[in-house]
Design a protein around this motif. Structure first.
Motif, PDB file in Angstrom:
ATOM      1  N   ALA A   1      -2.032   7.392  -4.032  1.00  0.00           N
ATOM      2  CA  ALA A   1      -2.687   8.516  -3.371  1.00  0.00           C
ATOM      3  C   ALA A   1      -2.879   9.632  -4.387  1.00  0.00           C
ATOM      4  O   ALA A   1      -2.005   9.911  -5.214  1.00  0.00           O
ATOM      5  N   LEU A   2      -4.025  10.284  -4.328  1.00  0.00           N
ATOM      6  CA  LEU A   2      -4.370  11.295  -5.324  1.00  0.00           C
ATOM      7  C   LEU A   2      -3.647  12.606  -5.046  1.00  0.00           C
ATOM      8  O   LEU A   2      -3.914  13.272  -4.052  1.00  0.00           O
ATOM      9  N   SER A   3      -2.749  12.974  -5.932  1.00  0.00           N
ATOM     10  CA  SER A   3      -2.037  14.239  -5.836  1.00  0.00           C
ATOM     11  C   SER A   3      -2.773  15.287  -6.671  1.00  0.00           C
ATOM     12  O   SER A   3      -3.668  14.959  -7.462  1.00  0.00           O
ATOM     13  N   THR A   4      -2.385  16.533  -6.538  1.00  0.00           N
ATOM     14  CA  THR A   4      -2.992  17.589  -7.355  1.00  0.00           C
ATOM     15  C   THR A   4      -2.783  17.340  -8.847  1.00  0.00           C
ATOM     16  O   THR A   4      -3.742  17.437  -9.628  1.00  0.00           O
ATOM     17  N   PRO A   5      -1.554  17.009  -9.317  1.00  0.00           N
ATOM     18  CA  PRO A   5      -1.387  16.718 -10.750  1.00  0.00           C
ATOM     19  C   PRO A   5      -2.277  15.573 -11.234  1.00  0.00           C
ATOM     20  O   PRO A   5      -2.817  15.613 -12.339  1.00  0.00           O
ATOM     21  N   MET A   6      -2.450  14.550 -10.396  1.00  0.00           N
ATOM     22  CA  MET A   6      -3.292  13.420 -10.777  1.00  0.00           C
ATOM     23  C   MET A   6      -4.749  13.843 -10.909  1.00  0.00           C
ATOM     24  O   MET A   6      -5.430  13.504 -11.894  1.00  0.00           O
TER      25      MET A   6
END
Length: 404
Positions: A38-43
């Motif tokens: 799942a796409l996190s902010t850091p990613m």
């Protein structure tokens, strides 16, 4: 010889995007396998940084993007967005989306080819960082659905979540979906977007969401060949992928086999007319996909269905930049809970209490005021709100093509 970046970013956190340098190719691996990538902010921020840097680097000719584990990416990590909204801090959620949409736009207009290897689950934000790229490689393990999967770090996610469309979560297919869904054959995009239907690799190839089908056993050989590419010429890259690509038949039960019925029903002007047309078809044939589609539409948020249909219809006449700008407005209105709290109610019913019994507001399609739907597509009436401002791009033509 290929080299891999360190496993930690400068802030000391575990690296959520692995980078492999292979002469003229860079392999970016989404690395949150426990959260199905799942796409996190850091990613998202790291991907933004890498894409911008590689576009300027003359030594980089090609990007390969893939996922670690059984998913490419199961969407955006938007549980934090829902929590922010519940706490009255809707603007925090819009910043997450602002960065995600900017990344999607850069990918859609990227000056160098991107090969997305979709060997597993693809949903929501995962579609945004792959479908907008030039080449989309699917396998027999690929399963895509335009669903708002809300992943919470460290929490196990069950398989049933992947059957739930955005409209069942009080949301709508975003990440530029109004652009590429509206460009699928006939009205297949309306069918996929409104019902949240899951598509396999063969269906993605048939409708144009994928450019190639490669058996998963051949992916390692494909990657090895692509790392030897010394050019950004899309025809050379396409020819390389073609060496491992296969044409695969659709399952007999695939809804894509009945595109004539889909066009007949989903071309209707309103959601109510679409449901009525499907019910008439269901009365004369026993196709399971029609029954499933009707059930999905009747369980979904009425206002989300209205917004979704209009966004896809308007997307047909807009470029990818305007589609993303439109979708950002829609998201802001939804997160502000202006006309409905369906986003929070869907989050509660599907992923918190898990009673699968959301109480939509309003509860029926005929109670959705057309003026309220119009409001969702207008500017947000807030002094602190800003439109989505996308970066200037040299390559204004979107990379996404439904057929190669």
């Amino acid at each position: 010889m290929a080299s891999t970046s360190p496993n930690a970013d400068n802030d000391g956190t575990t690296d959520q995007v692995l980078v492999e340098d292979c002469r003229f190719t860079r392999i970016l691996t989404l690395n949150r396998p426990q959260q199905l990538n799942a796409l996190s902010t850091p990613m998202i921020m790291k991907l933004l940084k890498l894409f911008v840097a590689y576009e300027k680097d003359s030594d980089v000719k090609l990007l390969i993007v893939k996922g670690n584990g059984r998913a490419f990416s199961a969407g955006g990590d938007v549980a934090s967005v829902a929590r922010s909204v519940a706490q009255g801090q809707w603007a925090l959620g819009t910043e997450f989306l602002r960065n995600q949409y900017t990344l999607d736009y850069i990918i859609a207009t990227y000056g160098k080819p991107q090969v997305s290897i979709l060997d597993g689950i693809v949903m929501g934000g995962g579609a945004g960082v792959s479908i907008h790229g030039r080449f989309r490689v699917v396998t027999e393990k690929t399963c895509i659905a335009f669903s708002a999967v809300l992943i919470v770090t460290g929490r196990k996610t069950t398989k049933d979540v992947f059957t739930m469309p955005e409209t069942s979560l009080g949301f709508f297919p975003d990440i530029g979906a109004s652009y590429f869904l509206s460009r699928l054959p006939g009205f297949f995009g309306e069918y996929v977007g409104l019902t949240g239907a899951r598509l396999d690799g063969a269906e993605m190839l048939a409708c144009g969401l994928a450019t190639h089908f490669v058996p998963s056993t051949n992916l390692a050989y494909l990657e090895d060949l692509l790392t030897k590419v010394e050019t950004s010429d899309p025809f050379v890259i396409c020819a390389s992928i073609d060496q491992f690509s296969q044409m695969v038949p659709l399952k007999a039960s695939s809804a894509y086999n009945r595109l004539d019925i889909i066009d007949k029903c989903f071309s209707k002007e309103t959601v109510e007319e679409i449901i009525s047309a499907l019910e008439k078809e269901s009365a004369s044939m026993a196709d399971e996909w029609i029954v499933v589609a009707i059930q999905a539409l009747k369980k979904a948020s009425p206002i989300s269905l209205k917004v979704t249909l209009r966004s896809i219809r308007e997307g047909r006449l807009q470029g990818v930049d305007r589609c993303l700008t439109m979708e950002f407005r829609l998201c802001c209105h939804i997160l502000r809970l202006e006309a409905s709290k369906d986003f929070l109610e869907g989050f509660r019913a599907i992923l918190v209490d898990k009673d699968r019994n959301p109480k939509w507001e309003p509860p029926r399609l005929d109670l959705v005021d057309s003026k309220v739907v119009d409001q969702y597509f207008a500017e947000v009436d807030d002094a602190n709100w800003e439109e989505l401002k996308l970066p200037s791009r040299r390559n204004l033509a979107a990379n996404y093509v439904s057929k190669m």
